[in-house]
Write a protein that holds these residues in place. Structure first.
Motif, short mmCIF file in Angstrom:
data_model
loop_
_atom_site.label_atom_id
_atom_site.label_comp_id
_atom_site.label_asym_id
_atom_site.label_seq_id
_atom_site.Cartn_x
_atom_site.Cartn_y
_atom_site.Cartn_z
N UNK A 2 0.84 -1.19 0.00
CA UNK A 2 0.00 0.00 0.00
C UNK A 2 0.88 1.24 0.00
N UNK A 3 0.27 2.36 -0.37
CA UNK A 3 1.02 3.61 -0.41
C UNK A 3 1.43 4.03 1.00
N UNK A 4 2.68 4.39 1.15
CA UNK A 4 3.21 4.81 2.44
C UNK A 4 3.07 6.32 2.53
N UNK A 5 2.52 6.78 3.64
CA UNK A 5 2.32 8.21 3.85
C UNK A 5 3.56 8.84 4.47
N UNK A 6 3.80 10.11 4.14
CA UNK A 6 4.89 10.84 4.77
C UNK A 6 4.70 10.82 6.28
N UNK A 7 5.78 10.61 7.01
CA UNK A 7 5.71 10.61 8.47
C UNK A 7 6.81 9.78 9.08
N UNK A 8 6.69 9.59 10.38
CA UNK A 8 7.69 8.86 11.15
C UNK A 8 7.20 7.45 11.44
N UNK A 9 8.14 6.50 11.39
CA UNK A 9 7.82 5.09 11.59
C UNK A 9 8.88 4.45 12.47
N UNK A 10 8.46 3.49 13.26
CA UNK A 10 9.42 2.67 13.99
C UNK A 10 9.98 1.65 13.03
N UNK A 11 11.19 1.21 13.28
CA UNK A 11 11.82 0.23 12.41
C UNK A 11 12.79 -0.63 13.18
N UNK A 12 13.43 -1.53 12.45
CA UNK A 12 14.45 -2.40 13.01
C UNK A 12 15.62 -2.45 12.04
N UNK A 13 16.82 -2.38 12.57
CA UNK A 13 18.02 -2.51 11.75
C UNK A 13 18.22 -4.00 11.49
N UNK A 14 18.28 -4.38 10.22
CA UNK A 14 18.46 -5.79 9.87
C UNK A 14 19.88 -6.12 9.43
N UNK A 15 20.68 -5.09 9.15
CA UNK A 15 22.08 -5.30 8.78
C UNK A 15 22.82 -3.98 8.92
N UNK A 16 24.12 -4.07 9.15
CA UNK A 16 24.96 -2.87 9.26
C UNK A 16 26.31 -3.19 8.65
N UNK A 17 26.84 -2.23 7.94
CA UNK A 17 28.13 -2.43 7.27
C UNK A 17 28.85 -1.09 7.18
N UNK A 18 30.15 -1.13 6.98
CA UNK A 18 30.96 0.05 6.73
C UNK A 18 31.40 -0.03 5.28
N UNK A 19 31.16 1.06 4.53
CA UNK A 19 31.51 1.08 3.12
C UNK A 19 32.33 2.33 2.83
N UNK A 20 33.07 2.30 1.72
CA UNK A 20 33.74 3.50 1.24
C UNK A 20 32.65 4.48 0.85
N UNK A 21 32.82 5.75 1.19
CA UNK A 21 31.81 6.75 0.88
C UNK A 21 31.45 6.72 -0.60
N UNK A 22 30.17 6.76 -0.88
CA UNK A 22 29.70 6.77 -2.25
C UNK A 22 30.09 8.06 -2.96
N UNK A 23 30.51 9.07 -2.20
CA UNK A 23 30.84 10.37 -2.77
C UNK A 23 32.32 10.72 -2.63
N UNK A 24 33.13 9.75 -2.18
CA UNK A 24 34.56 10.01 -1.97
C UNK A 24 35.28 10.18 -3.31
N UNK A 25 36.18 11.13 -3.32
CA UNK A 25 37.05 11.31 -4.47
C UNK A 25 38.25 10.39 -4.28
N UNK A 26 38.95 10.13 -5.34
CA UNK A 26 40.13 9.25 -5.30
C UNK A 26 41.08 9.68 -4.19
N UNK A 27 41.43 8.75 -3.30
CA UNK A 27 42.38 9.01 -2.23
C UNK A 27 41.81 9.64 -0.97
N UNK A 28 40.53 10.01 -0.96
CA UNK A 28 39.92 10.61 0.23
C UNK A 28 39.65 9.55 1.29
N UNK A 29 39.85 9.92 2.54
CA UNK A 29 39.56 9.03 3.67
C UNK A 29 38.13 9.31 4.14
#
Length: 161
Positions: A2-29
């Motif tokens: 169904x269509x989700x309305x704008x607003x706040x919702x409770x949730x659960x984290x199902x996974x967590x990971x560390x990734x290289x920034x999607x916006x990092x330039x070459x050589x950026x930490x």
């Protein structure tokens, strides 16, 4: 789904990971914490899964919001508020998976205009919990050290009568 309305919702984290920034330039930490979440309806039933939310880990300072702390500090503060202990990122998956979270679904801004990137966002907004009058009175009584709530003040006399 169904269509989700704008607003706040409770949730659960199902996974967590560390990734290289999607916006990092070459050589950026720069890195990001990628959290995969599910959103739940008011009854606690999953309404959408696979929601990806990102928190930046870099030495940069944001241009908006809290400009006094670098992104890495704000992200660690946010993770700690959600139950992450310490700063050992090798434990992020184990520590964060299964934790509750608060999500914001938005397609429009506060003025009703469409947002540039509609969808789900990790939120720090807390769930609104309504109290009954009896619960409020009991809490007030406790705040007052167990004393009875004061009687309402008498109306001040009108000096123009």
């Amino acid at each position: 789904m169904s269509e989700i309305k704008d607003g706040y919702y409770n949730g659960t984290i199902t996974d967590a990971d560390i990734i290289v920034s999607r916006f990092a330039k070459e050589g950026e930490n720069r890195m990001e914490v990628e959290l995969t979440c599910t959103a739940k309806d008011a009854g606690g039933k999953d309404i959408e899964g696979g929601i990806l939310c990102y928190l930046e880990l870099s030495a940069d300072y944001p241009k908006y919001g809290d400009t006094t702390k670098p992104f890495w500090q704000q992200t660690l503060d946010r993770l700690h508020a959600m139950g992450f202990q310490g700063d050992d990122l090798t434990t992020i998956k184990a520590q964060m998976t299964g934790k509750p979270c608060r999500l914001n679904y938005r397609t429009k801004d506060k003025n009703g205009q469409p947002v540039k990137n509609p969808g789900w966002y990790l939120s720090s907004e807390r769930e609104r919990i309504s109290l009954s009058g009896a619960q409020a009175n009991a809490a007030l009584k406790q705040m007052m050290g167990g004393a009875a709530a004061p009687a309402p003040a008498a109306a001040a006399p009108n000096p123009f009568n």
